[in-house]
Design a protein around this motif. Structure first.
Motif, PDB file in Angstrom:
ATOM      1  N   ILE A  15      41.684 -19.076 -43.730  1.00 31.47           N
ATOM      2  CA  ILE A  15      40.375 -18.240 -43.919  1.00 31.47           C
ATOM      3  C   ILE A  15      40.771 -16.622 -43.956  1.00 31.47           C
ATOM      4  N   HIS A  16      41.923 -16.498 -42.777  1.00 34.73           N
ATOM      5  CA  HIS A  16      42.131 -14.921 -42.821  1.00 34.73           C
ATOM      6  C   HIS A  16      43.265 -14.510 -44.021  1.00 34.73           C
ATOM      7  N   LEU A  17      43.796 -15.526 -44.880  1.00 31.80           N
ATOM      8  CA  LEU A  17      44.392 -15.200 -45.671  1.00 31.80           C
ATOM      9  C   LEU A  17      43.710 -15.051 -47.098  1.00 31.80           C
ATOM     10  N   TYR A  18      42.563 -15.680 -47.002  1.00 33.32           N
ATOM     11  CA  TYR A  18      41.822 -15.500 -48.080  1.00 33.32           C
ATOM     12  C   TYR A  18      40.919 -14.286 -47.915  1.00 33.32           C
ATOM     13  N   ARG A  19      40.375 -13.861 -46.865  1.00 30.07           N
ATOM     14  CA  ARG A  19      39.612 -12.795 -46.692  1.00 30.07           C
ATOM     15  C   ARG A  19      40.619 -11.472 -46.875  1.00 30.07           C
ATOM     16  N   HIS A  20      41.747 -11.666 -46.450  1.00 28.18           N
ATOM     17  CA  HIS A  20      42.805 -10.164 -46.607  1.00 28.18           C
ATOM     18  C   HIS A  20      43.368 -10.240 -48.026  1.00 28.18           C
ATOM     19  N   SER A  21      43.245 -11.245 -48.777  1.00 33.00           N
ATOM     20  CA  SER A  21      43.576 -11.273 -50.024  1.00 33.00           C
ATOM     21  C   SER A  21      42.551 -10.550 -50.881  1.00 33.00           C
ATOM     22  N   LEU A  22      41.106 -11.025 -50.538  1.00 35.07           N
ATOM     23  CA  LEU A  22      40.313 -10.153 -51.204  1.00 35.07           C
ATOM     24  C   LEU A  22      40.194  -8.636 -51.034  1.00 35.07           C
ATOM     25  N   LYS A  23      40.224  -8.549 -49.689  1.00 30.21           N
ATOM     26  CA  LYS A  23      40.129  -6.908 -49.227  1.00 30.21           C
ATOM     27  C   LYS A  23      41.382  -6.119 -49.988  1.00 30.21           C
ATOM     28  N   ASN A  24      42.620  -6.793 -50.058  1.00 30.53           N
ATOM     29  CA  ASN A  24      43.584  -6.277 -50.612  1.00 30.53           C
ATOM     30  C   ASN A  24      43.570  -5.878 -52.068  1.00 30.53           C
ATOM     31  N   MET A  25      42.576  -6.836 -52.788  1.00 30.65           N
ATOM     32  CA  MET A  25      42.260  -6.778 -54.219  1.00 30.65           C
ATOM     33  C   MET A  25      41.300  -5.684 -54.247  1.00 30.65           C
ATOM     34  N   LEU A  26      40.368  -5.673 -53.539  1.00 32.26           N
ATOM     35  CA  LEU A  26      39.560  -4.372 -53.631  1.00 32.26           C
ATOM     36  C   LEU A  26      40.094  -2.952 -53.859  1.00 32.26           C
ATOM     37  N   SER A  27      41.300  -2.868 -53.147  1.00 29.59           N
ATOM     38  CA  SER A  27      42.101  -1.718 -52.962  1.00 29.59           C
ATOM     39  C   SER A  27      42.987  -1.431 -54.363  1.00 29.59           C
ATOM     40  N   TRP A  28      43.208  -2.653 -54.774  1.00 30.03           N
ATOM     41  CA  TRP A  28      43.974  -2.563 -56.211  1.00 30.03           C
ATOM     42  C   TRP A  28      42.672  -2.283 -57.392  1.00 30.03           C
ATOM     43  N   ALA A  29      41.703  -3.102 -57.377  1.00 28.43           N
ATOM     44  CA  ALA A  29      40.677  -3.171 -58.527  1.00 28.43           C
ATOM     45  C   ALA A  29      39.347  -2.471 -58.040  1.00 28.43           C
ATOM     46  N   VAL A  30      39.487  -0.954 -58.675  1.00 33.13           N
ATOM     47  CA  VAL A  30      38.331  -0.155 -58.120  1.00 33.13           C
ATOM     48  C   VAL A  30      37.252  -0.790 -58.867  1.00 33.13           C
ATOM     49  N   ARG A  31      37.093  -0.976 -60.050  1.00 36.73           N
ATOM     50  CA  ARG A  31      36.020  -1.283 -60.909  1.00 36.73           C
ATOM     51  C   ARG A  31      35.613  -3.108 -60.595  1.00 36.73           C
ATOM     52  N   ARG A  32      34.205  -3.041 -60.304  1.00 37.92           N
ATOM     53  CA  ARG A  32      33.835  -4.456 -59.671  1.00 37.92           C
ATOM     54  C   ARG A  32      33.778  -5.576 -60.925  1.00 37.92           C
ATOM     55  N   GLU A  33      33.911  -5.080 -61.849  1.00 34.94           N
ATOM     56  CA  GLU A  33      33.876  -6.310 -63.140  1.00 34.94           C
ATOM     57  C   GLU A  33      35.191  -6.679 -63.081  1.00 34.94           C
ATOM     58  N   VAL A  34      36.386  -6.010 -62.855  1.00 31.79           N
ATOM     59  CA  VAL A  34      37.788  -6.174 -62.678  1.00 31.79           C
ATOM     60  C   VAL A  34      38.134  -7.082 -61.211  1.00 31.79           C
ATOM     61  N   PHE A  35      37.194  -6.598 -60.253  1.00 36.36           N
ATOM     62  CA  PHE A  35      37.495  -7.185 -59.077  1.00 36.36           C
ATOM     63  C   PHE A  35      37.057  -8.651 -59.040  1.00 36.36           C
ATOM     64  N   TYR A  36      35.873  -8.809 -59.845  1.00 41.77           N
ATOM     65  CA  TYR A  36      35.173 -10.189 -59.728  1.00 41.77           C
ATOM     66  C   TYR A  36      36.292 -11.249 -60.568  1.00 41.77           C
ATOM     67  N   VAL A  37      36.683 -10.782 -61.945  1.00 40.72           N
ATOM     68  CA  VAL A  37      37.616 -11.610 -62.517  1.00 40.72           C
ATOM     69  C   VAL A  37      38.879 -11.918 -61.610  1.00 40.72           C
ATOM     70  N   GLU A  38      39.296 -10.885 -60.773  1.00 44.20           N
ATOM     71  CA  GLU A  38      40.644 -11.418 -59.957  1.00 44.20           C
ATOM     72  C   GLU A  38      40.137 -12.154 -58.667  1.00 44.20           C
ATOM     73  N   GLN A  39      38.904 -11.986 -58.038  1.00 44.55           N
ATOM     74  CA  GLN A  39      38.361 -12.693 -57.219  1.00 44.55           C
ATOM     75  C   GLN A  39      38.337 -14.306 -57.373  1.00 44.55           C
TER      76      GLN A  39
END
Length: 107
Positions: free
Chosen positions: A11-35
């Motif tokens: 759970i920790h790994l999943y949450r931190h992976s998503l939080k880290n991706m938010l730093s890389w993918a500023v635009r939400r549509e890019v973030f949703y694909v990566e998520q």
């Protein structure tokens, strides 16, 4: 079957992976694909029951997260480390403010 500690680490790994991706993918549509890609990777390993294999997968995931950490992660502005945190610190108690609006001299 995963142990309780392994579940928490996943759970920790999943949450931190998503939080880290938010730093890389500023635009939400890019973030949703990566998520969705991140979620698919976790779903692929959902069926694994052997604790040793689960441990190896967690170690690989944690190492991968360390390799891909953002050098300047996004921090919510009002949280510690954010751009607005403690921007207006309280006055020193020795400073006295008089609100006499021009009558400070006792007139």
């Amino acid at each position: 079957m995963a142990t309780a500690v392994q579940r928490l680490r996943a759970i920790h790994l999943y949450r931190h992976s998503l939080k880290n991706m938010l730093s890389w993918a500023v635009r939400r549509e890019v973030f949703y694909v990566e998520q969705e890609k991140i979620r698919a990777e976790f779903d692929q390993l959902k069926h694994v029951d052997d604790p040793i294999q689960i441990e190896r997968a967690l170690e690989r995931g944690e190492e991968r997260l360390r390799e891909r950490l953002h050098p300047d992660p996004y921090i919510v502005p009002y949280r510690p480390g954010g751009s607005m945190y403690a921007r207006n610190p309280p006055f020193d108690p020795s400073v006295h403010i008089h609100l006499d609006f021009g009558r400070e001299g006792g007139h």
